[in-house]
Design a protein around this motif. Structure first.
Motif, PDB file in Angstrom:
ATOM      1  N   GLU A 275      -3.667 -10.116   7.057  1.00 32.80           N
ATOM      2  CA  GLU A 275      -4.842  -9.227   7.095  1.00 32.80           C
ATOM      3  C   GLU A 275      -4.458  -7.855   7.635  1.00 32.80           C
ATOM      4  N   ASN A 276      -5.247  -6.855   7.238  1.00 29.93           N
ATOM      5  CA  ASN A 276      -4.973  -5.467   7.642  1.00 29.93           C
ATOM      6  C   ASN A 276      -6.179  -4.824   8.316  1.00 29.93           C
ATOM      7  N   LEU A 277      -7.007  -5.618   8.995  1.00 27.53           N
ATOM      8  CA  LEU A 277      -8.250  -5.083   9.547  1.00 27.53           C
ATOM      9  C   LEU A 277      -8.022  -3.975  10.565  1.00 27.53           C
ATOM     10  N   ASP A 278      -6.972  -4.060  11.364  1.00 30.23           N
ATOM     11  CA  ASP A 278      -6.741  -2.998  12.347  1.00 30.23           C
ATOM     12  C   ASP A 278      -6.481  -1.645  11.680  1.00 30.23           C
ATOM     13  N   PRO A 279      -5.470  -1.507  10.821  1.00 34.14           N
ATOM     14  CA  PRO A 279      -5.278  -0.197  10.193  1.00 34.14           C
ATOM     15  C   PRO A 279      -6.457   0.223   9.321  1.00 34.14           C
ATOM     16  N   PHE A 280      -7.128  -0.729   8.698  1.00 33.07           N
ATOM     17  CA  PHE A 280      -8.295  -0.391   7.875  1.00 33.07           C
ATOM     18  C   PHE A 280      -9.403   0.213   8.723  1.00 33.07           C
TER      19      PHE A 280
ATOM     20  N   PRO B 190      -3.035   8.134   5.316  1.00 35.15           N
ATOM     21  CA  PRO B 190      -4.230   8.052   4.475  1.00 35.15           C
ATOM     22  C   PRO B 190      -3.927   7.653   3.034  1.00 35.15           C
ATOM     23  N   THR B 191      -2.627   7.633   2.660  1.00 33.86           N
ATOM     24  CA  THR B 191      -2.260   7.195   1.316  1.00 33.86           C
ATOM     25  C   THR B 191      -1.816   5.733   1.286  1.00 33.86           C
ATOM     26  N   SER B 192      -1.776   5.080   2.437  1.00 30.37           N
ATOM     27  CA  SER B 192      -1.347   3.686   2.488  1.00 30.37           C
ATOM     28  C   SER B 192      -2.488   2.763   2.071  1.00 30.37           C
ATOM     29  N   LYS B 193      -2.184   1.783   1.234  1.00 32.12           N
ATOM     30  CA  LYS B 193      -3.216   0.832   0.811  1.00 32.12           C
ATOM     31  C   LYS B 193      -3.728   0.004   1.981  1.00 32.12           C
TER      32      LYS B 193
ATOM     33  N   THR C  72      -6.510   2.140   3.323  1.00 31.48           N
ATOM     34  CA  THR C  72      -7.622   2.444   2.419  1.00 31.48           C
ATOM     35  C   THR C  72      -8.310   1.226   1.826  1.00 31.48           C
ATOM     36  N   THR C  73      -7.647   0.061   1.841  1.00 31.39           N
ATOM     37  CA  THR C  73      -8.183  -1.109   1.140  1.00 31.39           C
ATOM     38  C   THR C  73      -8.218  -2.317   2.056  1.00 31.39           C
ATOM     39  N   LEU C  74      -9.369  -2.926   2.207  1.00 22.29           N
ATOM     40  CA  LEU C  74      -9.500  -4.141   3.012  1.00 22.29           C
ATOM     41  C   LEU C  74      -8.816  -5.297   2.292  1.00 22.29           C
ATOM     42  N   THR C  75      -7.880  -5.939   2.976  1.00 20.42           N
ATOM     43  CA  THR C  75      -7.089  -7.009   2.373  1.00 20.42           C
ATOM     44  C   THR C  75      -6.907  -8.146   3.369  1.00 20.42           C
ATOM     45  N   ALA C  76      -7.054  -9.364   2.894  1.00 19.33           N
ATOM     46  CA  ALA C  76      -6.766 -10.528   3.731  1.00 19.33           C
ATOM     47  C   ALA C  76      -6.458 -11.704   2.817  1.00 19.33           C
ATOM     48  N   ALA C  77      -5.678 -12.652   3.329  1.00 21.28           N
ATOM     49  CA  ALA C  77      -5.308 -13.825   2.522  1.00 21.28           C
ATOM     50  C   ALA C  77      -4.884 -14.953   3.446  1.00 21.28           C
TER      51      ALA C  77
END
Length: 272
Positions: free
Chosen positions: A43-48, A200-203, A206-211
């Motif tokens: 998951e990327n919730l912190d950077p998001f 700001p160009t990193s996915k 910019t994009t909420l992702t988790a798996a």
């Protein structure tokens, strides 16, 4: 000889539900990988939400173990590296260029981390940080044959000193990433981590992702779209309608502790 940083193995084992011994065997390695991937989500919730990821061991333990959160490749595989070193495994950290969903002629930076583990006299690939198509077991490095796993088959294609990990989806083999055997130290991932968790160009910004992967299925969140994949079956897709639905998916399917997260803001920022 590499000295492993201090780690509370008992806390880690409790986090992933591992109650076996700490023998340096392939069976132990594979069970730890399976339990890690089913317990500690990608998951990327912190950077998001605007907080850069930190890679020091204290931060990794505080977030992934005590905080019952997940993380992306550097966090996941640095934690696993420390665990395996603490158990006495021989581990080499590597870096890779991601090919998944990239143009055929794209040359991407080395933005992914994986591990090469020597166990029972054999070199094996371990990677608990590739998200939606992450490995749930180790792979034999020297083989070019298709290797079954509890989910998709994988294979390694070796050419000109480089090695490409591929996953079979349906009848097609898809490249995931390409790497060589140049050893990396934790400090070598700092620059990539800073870019991926702050630019700001990193996915990942910019994009909420988790798996999360279990023994028989994969859960994947992309923005407000939540998908359940089962091998050999049609994927099931749900569009989350509000922050409450997002919180339920994060907690119940992805096993992410959300009490310290602004889920309302995450939902508002997430793409439909």
């Amino acid at each position: 000889m590499t000295t492993a940083p201090s780690l509370d193995l008992d806390r880690y084992f409790a986090r992933i539900g591992y109650a076996g011994d700490a023998a340096r065997t392939r069976a132990v390695l594979d069970e730890i990988i399976a339990r890690h991937t089913s317990s500690i989500p990608f998951e990327n919730l912190d950077p998001f939400l605007g907080t850069p990821n930190r890679l020091d061991l204290a931060s990794l333990q505080r977030k992934l173990i005590d905080g019952r959160r997940g993380g992306y490749c550097f966090e996941q595989n640095l934690l696993l590296r420390t665990v395996l070193l603490s158990m006495g495994f021989a581990v080499r950290a590597l870096s890779a260029r991601v090919l998944w969903r990239a143009a055929p002629d794209a040359v991407n930076p080395r933005s992914h981390m994986l591990l090469l583990v020597t166990v029972d006299g054999e070199q094996r690939i371990a990677d608990v940080g590739f998200g939606g198509l992450g490995l749930t077991t180790s792979l034999a490095f020297d083989s070019a044959l298709a290797q079954p796993t509890p989910l998709e088959p994988f294979r390694l294609v070796h050419a000109d000193g480089e090695h490409t990990l591929q996953a079979q989806l349906g009848e097609t083999w898809h490249p995931l990433y390409r790497f060589d055997l140049q050893a990396q130290l934790p400090v070598d991932y700092e620059a990539s981590n800073w870019y991926l968790s702050t630019s700001p160009t990193s996915k990942f910004v910019t994009t909420l992702t988790a798996a999360r992967a279990t023994s028989d299925r994969r859960y994947a969140l992309a923005g407000r779209r939540f998908t359940t994949h089962r091998p050999g079956q049609p994927s099931q897709h749900v569009v989350l309608e509000d922050a409450a639905a997002l919180r339920r998916v994060l907690e119940e399917r992805l096993l992410i502790e959300t009490s310290a997260l602004d889920v309302d803001r995450a939902f508002a920022q997430a793409q439909a």
